[in-house]
Design a protein around this motif. Sequence first.
Motif, PDB file in Angstrom:
ATOM      1  N   GLN A 167      42.115  41.518  70.332  1.00 61.18           N
ATOM      2  CA  GLN A 167      41.178  42.092  69.380  1.00 61.18           C
ATOM      3  C   GLN A 167      41.586  41.802  67.943  1.00 61.18           C
ATOM      4  O   GLN A 167      40.733  41.643  67.069  1.00 61.18           O
ATOM      5  N   HIS A 168      42.889  41.688  67.681  1.00 68.32           N
ATOM      6  CA  HIS A 168      43.333  41.403  66.318  1.00 68.32           C
ATOM      7  C   HIS A 168      42.850  40.028  65.867  1.00 68.32           C
ATOM      8  O   HIS A 168      42.518  39.836  64.692  1.00 68.32           O
ATOM      9  N   TYR A 169      42.814  39.092  66.789  1.00 69.11           N
ATOM     10  CA  TYR A 169      42.279  37.768  66.458  1.00 69.11           C
ATOM     11  C   TYR A 169      40.798  37.874  66.108  1.00 69.11           C
ATOM     12  O   TYR A 169      40.332  37.279  65.130  1.00 69.11           O
ATOM     13  N   HIS A 170      40.052  38.630  66.902  1.00 70.93           N
ATOM     14  CA  HIS A 170      38.608  38.732  66.668  1.00 70.93           C
ATOM     15  C   HIS A 170      38.295  39.523  65.401  1.00 70.93           C
ATOM     16  O   HIS A 170      37.304  39.229  64.720  1.00 70.93           O
ATOM     17  N   VAL A 171      39.117  40.503  65.057  1.00 69.75           N
ATOM     18  CA  VAL A 171      38.958  41.187  63.781  1.00 69.75           C
ATOM     19  C   VAL A 171      39.051  40.172  62.640  1.00 69.75           C
ATOM     20  O   VAL A 171      38.233  40.175  61.704  1.00 69.75           O
ATOM     21  N   ARG A 172      40.034  39.300  62.741  1.00 71.00           N
ATOM     22  CA  ARG A 172      40.228  38.281  61.706  1.00 71.00           C
ATOM     23  C   ARG A 172      39.077  37.281  61.688  1.00 71.00           C
ATOM     24  O   ARG A 172      38.540  36.931  60.631  1.00 71.00           O
ATOM     25  N   ARG A 173      38.687  36.817  62.865  1.00 69.61           N
ATOM     26  CA  ARG A 173      37.588  35.845  62.983  1.00 69.61           C
ATOM     27  C   ARG A 173      36.294  36.404  62.395  1.00 69.61           C
ATOM     28  O   ARG A 173      35.607  35.714  61.622  1.00 69.61           O
ATOM     29  N   ILE A 174      35.970  37.626  62.750  1.00 67.04           N
ATOM     30  CA  ILE A 174      34.729  38.231  62.272  1.00 67.04           C
ATOM     31  C   ILE A 174      34.790  38.465  60.767  1.00 67.04           C
ATOM     32  O   ILE A 174      33.815  38.226  60.045  1.00 67.04           O
ATOM     33  N   ALA A 175      35.935  38.916  60.262  1.00 71.07           N
ATOM     34  CA  ALA A 175      36.085  39.137  58.823  1.00 71.07           C
ATOM     35  C   ALA A 175      35.911  37.840  58.043  1.00 71.07           C
ATOM     36  O   ALA A 175      35.377  37.837  56.926  1.00 71.07           O
ATOM     37  N   ASN A 221      35.394  47.204  63.399  1.00 74.28           N
ATOM     38  CA  ASN A 221      35.912  47.833  62.178  1.00 74.28           C
ATOM     39  C   ASN A 221      34.957  47.731  60.994  1.00 74.28           C
ATOM     40  O   ASN A 221      35.373  47.467  59.860  1.00 74.28           O
ATOM     41  N   GLY A 222      33.681  47.933  61.257  1.00 72.63           N
ATOM     42  CA  GLY A 222      32.726  47.970  60.163  1.00 72.63           C
ATOM     43  C   GLY A 222      32.264  46.619  59.653  1.00 72.63           C
ATOM     44  O   GLY A 222      31.502  46.542  58.684  1.00 72.63           O
ATOM     45  N   ARG A 223      32.706  45.547  60.296  1.00 71.03           N
ATOM     46  CA  ARG A 223      32.243  44.203  59.943  1.00 71.03           C
ATOM     47  C   ARG A 223      31.633  43.550  61.173  1.00 71.03           C
ATOM     48  O   ARG A 223      32.038  43.825  62.298  1.00 71.03           O
ATOM     49  N   GLY A 224      30.673  42.679  60.945  1.00 72.30           N
ATOM     50  CA  GLY A 224      30.043  42.031  62.080  1.00 72.30           C
ATOM     51  C   GLY A 224      29.358  40.745  61.685  1.00 72.30           C
ATOM     52  O   GLY A 224      29.302  40.374  60.501  1.00 72.30           O
ATOM     53  N   LEU A 225      28.848  40.068  62.682  1.00 74.33           N
ATOM     54  CA  LEU A 225      28.081  38.844  62.481  1.00 74.33           C
ATOM     55  C   LEU A 225      26.667  39.103  62.987  1.00 74.33           C
ATOM     56  O   LEU A 225      26.489  39.705  64.051  1.00 74.33           O
ATOM     57  N   ILE A 226      25.678  38.663  62.240  1.00 77.00           N
ATOM     58  CA  ILE A 226      24.288  38.853  62.643  1.00 77.00           C
ATOM     59  C   ILE A 226      23.532  37.545  62.465  1.00 77.00           C
ATOM     60  O   ILE A 226      23.786  36.800  61.511  1.00 77.00           O
ATOM     61  N   GLY A 286      29.647  52.911  56.584  1.00 79.77           N
ATOM     62  CA  GLY A 286      30.270  53.949  57.393  1.00 79.77           C
ATOM     63  C   GLY A 286      31.402  53.480  58.277  1.00 79.77           C
ATOM     64  O   GLY A 286      32.029  54.298  58.961  1.00 79.77           O
ATOM     65  N   GLY A 287      31.684  52.167  58.296  1.00 81.29           N
ATOM     66  CA  GLY A 287      32.836  51.680  59.044  1.00 81.29           C
ATOM     67  C   GLY A 287      32.618  51.432  60.515  1.00 81.29           C
ATOM     68  O   GLY A 287      33.542  51.074  61.235  1.00 81.29           O
ATOM     69  N   PHE A 288      31.390  51.653  61.003  1.00 81.50           N
ATOM     70  CA  PHE A 288      31.084  51.365  62.402  1.00 81.50           C
ATOM     71  C   PHE A 288      30.308  50.057  62.482  1.00 81.50           C
ATOM     72  O   PHE A 288      29.851  49.528  61.474  1.00 81.50           O
ATOM     73  N   ALA A 289      30.128  49.539  63.687  1.00 82.83           N
ATOM     74  CA  ALA A 289      29.346  48.320  63.886  1.00 82.83           C
ATOM     75  C   ALA A 289      28.425  48.508  65.076  1.00 82.83           C
ATOM     76  O   ALA A 289      28.781  49.162  66.056  1.00 82.83           O
ATOM     77  N   ALA A 290      27.240  47.919  64.991  1.00 88.93           N
ATOM     78  CA  ALA A 290      26.270  48.017  66.083  1.00 88.93           C
ATOM     79  C   ALA A 290      26.723  47.189  67.279  1.00 88.93           C
ATOM     80  O   ALA A 290      27.533  46.263  67.151  1.00 88.93           O
TER      81      ALA A 290
END
Length: 297
Positions: A149-157, A243-248, A218-222
């Motif tokens: 998940q730490h990798y994906h947090v970085r990738r998404i950010a 962690n409140g960031r996402g890709l759409i 709010g720090g959440f993601a759909a």
Amino acid sequence: MPSVHLADRGVVRVSGEDAKTFLDNLITCDLGRVSLHTARFGALLTPQGKILFDFIVFQAPDEIGGGYYLDVLKVFAPDLAKRLGFYKLRAKVTVEDMSDAMAVVAGWVDPKPDDEVGLVSEDPRLPELGWRAIIAAQDAAEFAGEEAQHYHVRRIALGVPEGGRDFLFGDAFPHEALMDQLHGVDFDKGCYVGQEVVSRMQHRGTARTRIVPAVYEGGFAADVGVEVTAGDKALGTTGTGINGRGLIMIRLDRATDALAAGHVIRAGGIPVTLEKPSWIGFPFPGEVATGTEAGHG
């Protein structure tokens, strides 16, 4: 060191004396730019130009049999091997799903490991992603210093999408998945499957739908696959979020119109702010309305 075993990734090997020509005639990236120390991001497309599989291509040295190793989403590795087999005809190549014997690991911050570890390269999509490697499966535990998940947090950010997570295979064009921005399409190479459609989209600038990074209020993601709206109009759907960031994936023109009209963009009902990474070179929603263009191609 910050590194992860990406257990959801598999490996397909293409070897034999015709391996380079065989692959080069099929995929979006130029194998002339792949070397023992430099991987390349690419995809196999449908004849209509949509992504069937995206992957990172590594070249193997002759002492271990040469050929190319494709780092692909593991659940799709058998399908990729099968699809490549359809194209084999009389080519002198062998296509193998090596997912049980090989593993994919990635790391950042610290320098990439030595070649003795396996097939190692800087991540070809974006330098900030760090390095990536294909190694023997029994060695993967040595690199499991962090949860995946730490990798994906970085990738998404960083705003980097992945097939099967942020878009459906068989449903998105390379431009929509930002492959043109992430060095996944070499526009100066020869023909490959789907090349005419992709080249036309590039030269005419007709990519109206794109995956873009978003920051959730709010720090959440759909959840994945939720509708993105503004006012009473649908703009697209959500990809992965942590962690409140996402890709759409959204229609850029509709997002631009919505922002110009003062509407709030919402993903799953949650307000989001679109955030442009420095590496994106196309006009971003909000910029067109003010007549500015930022970023680099």
